[in-house]
Design a protein around this motif. Sequence first.
Motif, PDB file in Angstrom:
ATOM      1  N   PRO A   1       0.817  -1.229   0.000  1.00  0.00           N
ATOM      2  CA  PRO A   1       0.000   0.000   0.000  1.00  0.00           C
ATOM      3  C   PRO A   1       0.847   1.275   0.000  1.00  0.00           C
ATOM      4  CG  PRO A   1      -0.863  -1.584   1.577  1.00  0.00           C
ATOM      5  CD  PRO A   1       0.421  -2.153   1.074  1.00  0.00           C
ATOM      6  N   ASP A   2       2.058   1.201   0.548  1.00  0.00           N
ATOM      7  CA  ASP A   2       2.913   2.391   0.598  1.00  0.00           C
ATOM      8  C   ASP A   2       3.507   2.748  -0.767  1.00  0.00           C
ATOM      9  OD1 ASP A   2       2.404   2.426   3.261  1.00  0.00           O
ATOM     10  OD2 ASP A   2       4.329   1.559   3.861  1.00  0.00           O
TER      11      ASP A   2
ATOM     12  N   GLU B   1       1.890   5.697  -3.944  1.00  0.00           N
ATOM     13  CA  GLU B   1       2.132   7.121  -4.172  1.00  0.00           C
ATOM     14  C   GLU B   1       3.227   7.320  -5.230  1.00  0.00           C
ATOM     15  OE1 GLU B   1       0.376   9.722  -3.108  1.00  0.00           O
ATOM     16  OE2 GLU B   1      -0.944   8.176  -2.272  1.00  0.00           O
ATOM     17  N   THR B   2       4.276   6.517  -5.133  1.00  0.00           N
ATOM     18  CA  THR B   2       5.378   6.625  -6.092  1.00  0.00           C
ATOM     19  C   THR B   2       5.064   5.929  -7.406  1.00  0.00           C
ATOM     20  OG1 THR B   2       6.889   6.603  -4.213  1.00  0.00           O
ATOM     21  CG2 THR B   2       7.854   6.251  -6.395  1.00  0.00           C
TER      22      THR B   2
END
Lengths: 428, 109
Positions: free
Chosen positions: A154-155, A158-159
């Motif tokens: 999930p992290d 964004e990238t």
Amino acid sequence: MTNRTMTRRDFGSKVITVSAAAAAASLAAPAVLGAAKARVVVIGGGAGGGTVARYVAKGSDDIAVTLINDSPTYSTCFFSNLYLGGFRSFESISHSYDTLAADYGIEVVIDRAAGLDGNGRTVTLANGDTLNYDKAVVAPGIDFKFDAIEGYGPDAVETMPHAWQAGAQAKNLKRQLLDMEDGGTFVICPPPNPFRCPPGPYERISMVAHYFKSYKPHSKIVVLDAKNKFSKQKLFEDGWARHFPDMIEWLPLDITGGVKAVDVASNTIITDDEKFQASVANVVPPQKAGQIAQDAGLADESGWCPIVPETLASLQVPNVHLVGDAIIPGDMPKSGFSANSQAKVCAQAILAELASKQAFKPRFRNTCWSLITTDDSIKVGANYEATEEKIAKIEGFVSQADESDEVRAQTAAEARAWYDAITADIFG
Amino acid sequence: MAALKGSVLRPFAVLLFVCQIEAQAEDLYAYGEYLSGECLTCHRLDESAGQIPAIFGWPEDKFVEILAMYKHGARENAAMRNVAASLGDEEMAALARYFASQTPKESAQ
């Protein structure tokens, strides 16, 4: 639009307790008794959930409909590729629930549905409130299997956005494409089957290519596909050769072995034997039904939700129906059109049971339009029927490779008109 | 799960059977209203049209004639040919009855 949520206490007195025998004796018990409205709670306000809510509400005055969505606006995934390509504004693909609340009397609750208890027939909201239902409709769309690609949790989104749920993710990808320098490499990783919108990755490739051709002509697109073939493949490949020669490199599963890992820090995607350094990475991971479907026991071991084809009732939890991308749809693709079609069959089944409305033989249809470039659109579609076993394809059609420019332009205009119609059908 | 499947499915199987008989008993408008849901995914119930025309308020015979042209290949659009392929005489008549009675004013409800 109302943000007020009804608690158990608010309407608990209106919910009729019917004994099992009485319920069995009359399918329309709540309406017949007349003391209270039957209550339908719809979780998820997209193409499936919005349509069910609207059709049940307009089908009977004897049913109170509550629609739960975690945001006051809904941005459609369909046509979000056109936003990426510069054909549509973000506002034009975003819709509020104001008309559903004002004109159809639907109670719109803006919160996340945190849980569903099939035995108690209650839905719990993230704010702790509890809603009772006679019938629940769960239309949560998709979630992602974040354990499938090493490093893509999930992290990472964004990238390396998936942008497979419109909204913030689509904006993220668009910003990255705008910020990219000419001569960069866009790496997109289409997911394995089954997934939301089978032609979607390839329309996205087309839309990004269209943008690059106009503004960043030295840029490249690398496609690391989890499959060896894809929807409308010959038509897309023909379009890419005509409009974007030498820009797109499609690498099927058999060549790369598939995406095994990503390194977010270096924006690198790793296959069996190679590393692909991306200027912009668009990783669309393997998918499953939305989280609440998993938590409520509606999904099976496949990660998707089995249903009764002719009613869209859950095979696993009584008094719950499911529509849209979360279900096991038989021969239908996961699409906004399919969800809208399934929702009408589902609404009919609920109206028949709770309000004694006449029910007819279920019919299903899908059509998917895909834009390749300005005024060059293709489409595929089919009719479906409910059999004992599944939603089964009857007959279909697909655009032809030798169609005239005029036909392709008409198809593009048709897609725009369809968008206006289906969003009116969903959101009122 | 097998037991549950039976309990969920059986009441509806009975229900659908009964209702199809009722449909044959000439509730053409109600049948058309149900079928219209398929049309409204692409055809708006208001003045806005674009490439996909508005289809409400037409004479019933014109509505049926145009569907029949798609069904028999006299009109081109592949999506509409596919729609028409799924419609028998009763379905076309029901849709014609329903849409003939619709006006843009009623589109909000």
